[in-house]
Design a protein around this motif. Structure first.
Motif, PDB file in Angstrom:
ATOM      1  N   VAL A 192     -34.350  22.448  -9.142  1.00  0.00           N
ATOM      2  CA  VAL A 192     -35.635  23.127  -9.324  1.00  0.00           C
ATOM      3  C   VAL A 192     -36.628  22.204 -10.022  1.00  0.00           C
ATOM      4  O   VAL A 192     -37.814  22.142  -9.657  1.00  0.00           O
ATOM      5  CB  VAL A 192     -35.445  24.431 -10.117  1.00  0.00           C
ATOM      6  CG1 VAL A 192     -36.791  25.063 -10.453  1.00  0.00           C
ATOM      7  CG2 VAL A 192     -34.586  25.412  -9.337  1.00  0.00           C
ATOM      8  N   LEU A 193     -36.155  21.470 -11.023  1.00  0.00           N
ATOM      9  CA  LEU A 193     -37.028  20.551 -11.747  1.00  0.00           C
ATOM     10  C   LEU A 193     -37.612  19.494 -10.808  1.00  0.00           C
ATOM     11  O   LEU A 193     -38.818  19.209 -10.849  1.00  0.00           O
ATOM     12  CB  LEU A 193     -36.244  19.883 -12.876  1.00  0.00           C
ATOM     13  CG  LEU A 193     -37.003  18.841 -13.716  1.00  0.00           C
ATOM     14  CD1 LEU A 193     -38.178  19.479 -14.432  1.00  0.00           C
ATOM     15  CD2 LEU A 193     -36.067  18.183 -14.713  1.00  0.00           C
ATOM     16  N   SER A 194     -36.775  18.928  -9.950  1.00  0.00           N
ATOM     17  CA  SER A 194     -37.268  17.905  -9.030  1.00  0.00           C
ATOM     18  C   SER A 194     -38.270  18.483  -8.036  1.00  0.00           C
ATOM     19  O   SER A 194     -39.279  17.844  -7.701  1.00  0.00           O
ATOM     20  CB  SER A 194     -36.100  17.266  -8.277  1.00  0.00           C
ATOM     21  OG  SER A 194     -35.404  18.220  -7.507  1.00  0.00           O
ATOM     22  N   LEU A 195     -38.034  19.710  -7.562  1.00  0.00           N
ATOM     23  CA  LEU A 195     -38.980  20.350  -6.643  1.00  0.00           C
ATOM     24  C   LEU A 195     -40.314  20.621  -7.338  1.00  0.00           C
ATOM     25  O   LEU A 195     -41.386  20.423  -6.738  1.00  0.00           O
ATOM     26  CB  LEU A 195     -38.391  21.658  -6.110  1.00  0.00           C
ATOM     27  CG  LEU A 195     -37.209  21.519  -5.147  1.00  0.00           C
ATOM     28  CD1 LEU A 195     -36.654  22.890  -4.796  1.00  0.00           C
ATOM     29  CD2 LEU A 195     -37.614  20.778  -3.885  1.00  0.00           C
ATOM     30  N   GLU A 196     -40.262  21.054  -8.584  1.00  0.00           N
ATOM     31  CA  GLU A 196     -41.510  21.314  -9.310  1.00  0.00           C
ATOM     32  C   GLU A 196     -42.278  20.030  -9.570  1.00  0.00           C
ATOM     33  O   GLU A 196     -43.523  20.028  -9.551  1.00  0.00           O
ATOM     34  CB  GLU A 196     -41.200  22.029 -10.634  1.00  0.00           C
ATOM     35  CG  GLU A 196     -40.607  23.417 -10.478  1.00  0.00           C
ATOM     36  CD  GLU A 196     -41.510  24.379  -9.737  1.00  0.00           C
ATOM     37  OE1 GLU A 196     -42.732  24.120  -9.655  1.00  0.00           O
ATOM     38  OE2 GLU A 196     -41.001  25.399  -9.240  1.00  0.00           O
ATOM     39  N   VAL A 197     -41.581  18.936  -9.799  1.00  0.00           N
ATOM     40  CA  VAL A 197     -42.253  17.648  -9.961  1.00  0.00           C
ATOM     41  C   VAL A 197     -43.018  17.292  -8.687  1.00  0.00           C
ATOM     42  O   VAL A 197     -44.186  16.881  -8.733  1.00  0.00           O
ATOM     43  CB  VAL A 197     -41.234  16.540 -10.309  1.00  0.00           C
ATOM     44  CG1 VAL A 197     -41.876  15.156 -10.192  1.00  0.00           C
ATOM     45  CG2 VAL A 197     -40.697  16.733 -11.725  1.00  0.00           C
ATOM     46  N   ILE A 198     -42.362  17.473  -7.543  1.00  0.00           N
ATOM     47  CA  ILE A 198     -43.010  17.155  -6.264  1.00  0.00           C
ATOM     48  C   ILE A 198     -44.210  18.059  -6.032  1.00  0.00           C
ATOM     49  O   ILE A 198     -45.310  17.587  -5.703  1.00  0.00           O
ATOM     50  CB  ILE A 198     -42.001  17.292  -5.114  1.00  0.00           C
ATOM     51  CG1 ILE A 198     -40.882  16.256  -5.260  1.00  0.00           C
ATOM     52  CG2 ILE A 198     -42.698  17.134  -3.765  1.00  0.00           C
ATOM     53  CD1 ILE A 198     -39.748  16.445  -4.284  1.00  0.00           C
ATOM     54  N   GLY A 252     -41.266   6.867  -6.755  1.00  0.00           N
ATOM     55  CA  GLY A 252     -40.726   6.105  -7.879  1.00  0.00           C
ATOM     56  C   GLY A 252     -40.265   6.994  -9.015  1.00  0.00           C
ATOM     57  O   GLY A 252     -39.207   6.757  -9.615  1.00  0.00           O
ATOM     58  N   VAL A 253     -41.056   8.030  -9.309  1.00  0.00           N
ATOM     59  CA  VAL A 253     -40.664   8.972 -10.366  1.00  0.00           C
ATOM     60  C   VAL A 253     -39.349   9.654 -10.018  1.00  0.00           C
ATOM     61  O   VAL A 253     -38.440   9.774 -10.850  1.00  0.00           O
ATOM     62  CB  VAL A 253     -41.773  10.021 -10.583  1.00  0.00           C
ATOM     63  CG1 VAL A 253     -41.291  11.141 -11.497  1.00  0.00           C
ATOM     64  CG2 VAL A 253     -43.002   9.363 -11.182  1.00  0.00           C
ATOM     65  N   LEU A 254     -39.205  10.092  -8.768  1.00  0.00           N
ATOM     66  CA  LEU A 254     -37.986  10.789  -8.358  1.00  0.00           C
ATOM     67  C   LEU A 254     -36.787   9.844  -8.328  1.00  0.00           C
ATOM     68  O   LEU A 254     -35.665  10.247  -8.675  1.00  0.00           O
ATOM     69  CB  LEU A 254     -38.196  11.425  -6.984  1.00  0.00           C
ATOM     70  CG  LEU A 254     -39.177  12.596  -6.956  1.00  0.00           C
ATOM     71  CD1 LEU A 254     -39.385  13.084  -5.534  1.00  0.00           C
ATOM     72  CD2 LEU A 254     -38.667  13.738  -7.831  1.00  0.00           C
ATOM     73  N   VAL A 255     -36.992   8.599  -7.917  1.00  0.00           N
ATOM     74  CA  VAL A 255     -35.880   7.638  -7.907  1.00  0.00           C
ATOM     75  C   VAL A 255     -35.368   7.400  -9.327  1.00  0.00           C
ATOM     76  O   VAL A 255     -34.151   7.404  -9.582  1.00  0.00           O
ATOM     77  CB  VAL A 255     -36.326   6.317  -7.255  1.00  0.00           C
ATOM     78  CG1 VAL A 255     -35.312   5.219  -7.538  1.00  0.00           C
ATOM     79  CG2 VAL A 255     -36.487   6.495  -5.752  1.00  0.00           C
ATOM     80  N   LEU A 256     -36.284   7.181 -10.264  1.00  0.00           N
ATOM     81  CA  LEU A 256     -35.870   6.992 -11.659  1.00  0.00           C
ATOM     82  C   LEU A 256     -35.178   8.232 -12.202  1.00  0.00           C
ATOM     83  O   LEU A 256     -34.186   8.147 -12.934  1.00  0.00           O
ATOM     84  CB  LEU A 256     -37.090   6.641 -12.517  1.00  0.00           C
ATOM     85  CG  LEU A 256     -37.743   5.289 -12.234  1.00  0.00           C
ATOM     86  CD1 LEU A 256     -39.006   5.131 -13.073  1.00  0.00           C
ATOM     87  CD2 LEU A 256     -36.767   4.152 -12.528  1.00  0.00           C
ATOM     88  N   TYR A 257     -35.701   9.387 -11.837  1.00  0.00           N
ATOM     89  CA  TYR A 257     -35.127  10.645 -12.310  1.00  0.00           C
ATOM     90  C   TYR A 257     -33.703  10.840 -11.788  1.00  0.00           C
ATOM     91  O   TYR A 257     -32.773  11.137 -12.545  1.00  0.00           O
ATOM     92  CB  TYR A 257     -36.023  11.795 -11.874  1.00  0.00           C
ATOM     93  CG  TYR A 257     -35.390  13.152 -12.019  1.00  0.00           C
ATOM     94  CD1 TYR A 257     -35.216  13.738 -13.264  1.00  0.00           C
ATOM     95  CD2 TYR A 257     -34.961  13.846 -10.894  1.00  0.00           C
ATOM     96  CE1 TYR A 257     -34.633  14.982 -13.384  1.00  0.00           C
ATOM     97  CE2 TYR A 257     -34.377  15.088 -11.010  1.00  0.00           C
ATOM     98  CZ  TYR A 257     -34.217  15.649 -12.251  1.00  0.00           C
ATOM     99  OH  TYR A 257     -33.638  16.882 -12.368  1.00  0.00           O
TER     100      TYR A 257
END
Length: 269
Positions: A192-198, A252-257
């Motif tokens: 959910v966190l990754s989806l909200e970031v996107i 890039g943010v998602l890859v680091l995450y």
């Protein structure tokens, strides 16, 4: 004002004729060398961080509350969340515009009725901080239902025996959540966190309908900046480059995450 290419033609004319001149990475160098672009990048990350933190905290609290309600109350809460989630983006944005309207908005009317006379006719969208806060409130209001329902679905899969064992050992509510609940719902929480970031990173419709990136540039984030550059400035080349940089930054943010997430998963016994 028409932007001309190296042959004296407008950019849109060159695109229509199909003989535009290839410029390589020049558009990217132009953007990366512009201090205004980096200010928009900074504002975008601040905007994303504020929204994601608020969404995840509120949705977790709503999910925990829903789990503890009786069947009837839980049905009402979940139904309300679904209804809020189903409201079209433009309709919800229009509602917020009217709520904070300087003359007819119910927010000003309520605050004035409570004795805050300074808010009579207060122009919310003329102040950068206020406009930024309203956009954040709108996006959080739209995003919490999905996140809360998803987290609630994960919470109901936690065995009640684990809660009973933890309470028998004297664990309080905070300790139970930290040691029992969160480790078990962590994969769903991170999803959910990754989806909200996107979704927050690419927020455009709400800002464009409500403020067009204003006042000034107070609510201009990367997607809005790309459209402003392409349409208002008729620089479709720079607008396209800004869109590509937005995708690269988000990736890039998602890859680091995910790299940090997989590293933490690997360190667990």
């Amino acid at each position: 004002m028409q932007v001309l290419d190296g042959h004296g033609r407008s950019v849109d004319q060159a695109l229509i004729l199909g003989d535009a001149r290839f410029v390589g990475l020049r558009n990217y160098r132009t953007l990366l060398g512009d201090p205004g672009f980096w200010e928009v990048v900074r504002r975008t990350f601040v905007f994303m961080a504020v929204n994601v933190v608020a969404i995840m905290v509120l949705s977790t609290l709503v999910a925990l509350m829903t789990e503890r309600l009786g069947r009837a109350a839980r049905t009402v809460v979940l139904s309300s969340l679904v209804l809020v989630w189903a409201v079209p983006v433009v309709a919800a944005t229009t509602v917020f515009q009217w709520l904070f309207h300087s003359e007819f908005g119910i927010v000003n009317e309520t605050l004035t009725g409570l004795g805050f006379e300074s808010y009579e006719g207060y122009p919310w969208f003329a102040h950068g901080g206020a406009a930024f806060g309203i956009v954040v409130a709108l996006i959080v209001w739209q995003s919490v239902p999905f996140a809360a329902i998803t987290l609630y679905s994960a919470l109901v899969t936690v065995p009640t025996e684990l809660y009973e064992s933890a309470r028998m050992d004297g664990a309080g509510a905070a300790r139970v959540f930290r040691s029992v609940t969160f480790p078990l719902i962590r994969p769903v929480f991170m999803l959910v966190l990754s989806l909200e970031v996107i979704w927050t990173f690419k927020a455009f419709v709400q800002i464009w309908v409500m403020t067009r990136g204003g006042p000034g540039e107070a609510t201009t984030i990367l997607p809005v900046y790309a459209v402003q550059t392409a349409l208002a400035g008729q620089r479709y080349d720079l607008g396209s480059a800004a869109s590509m940089l937005t995708v690269l930054l988000m990736s890039g943010v998602l890859v680091l995450y995910f790299r940090q997430l997989f590293r933490q998963e690997g360190e667990q016994p």
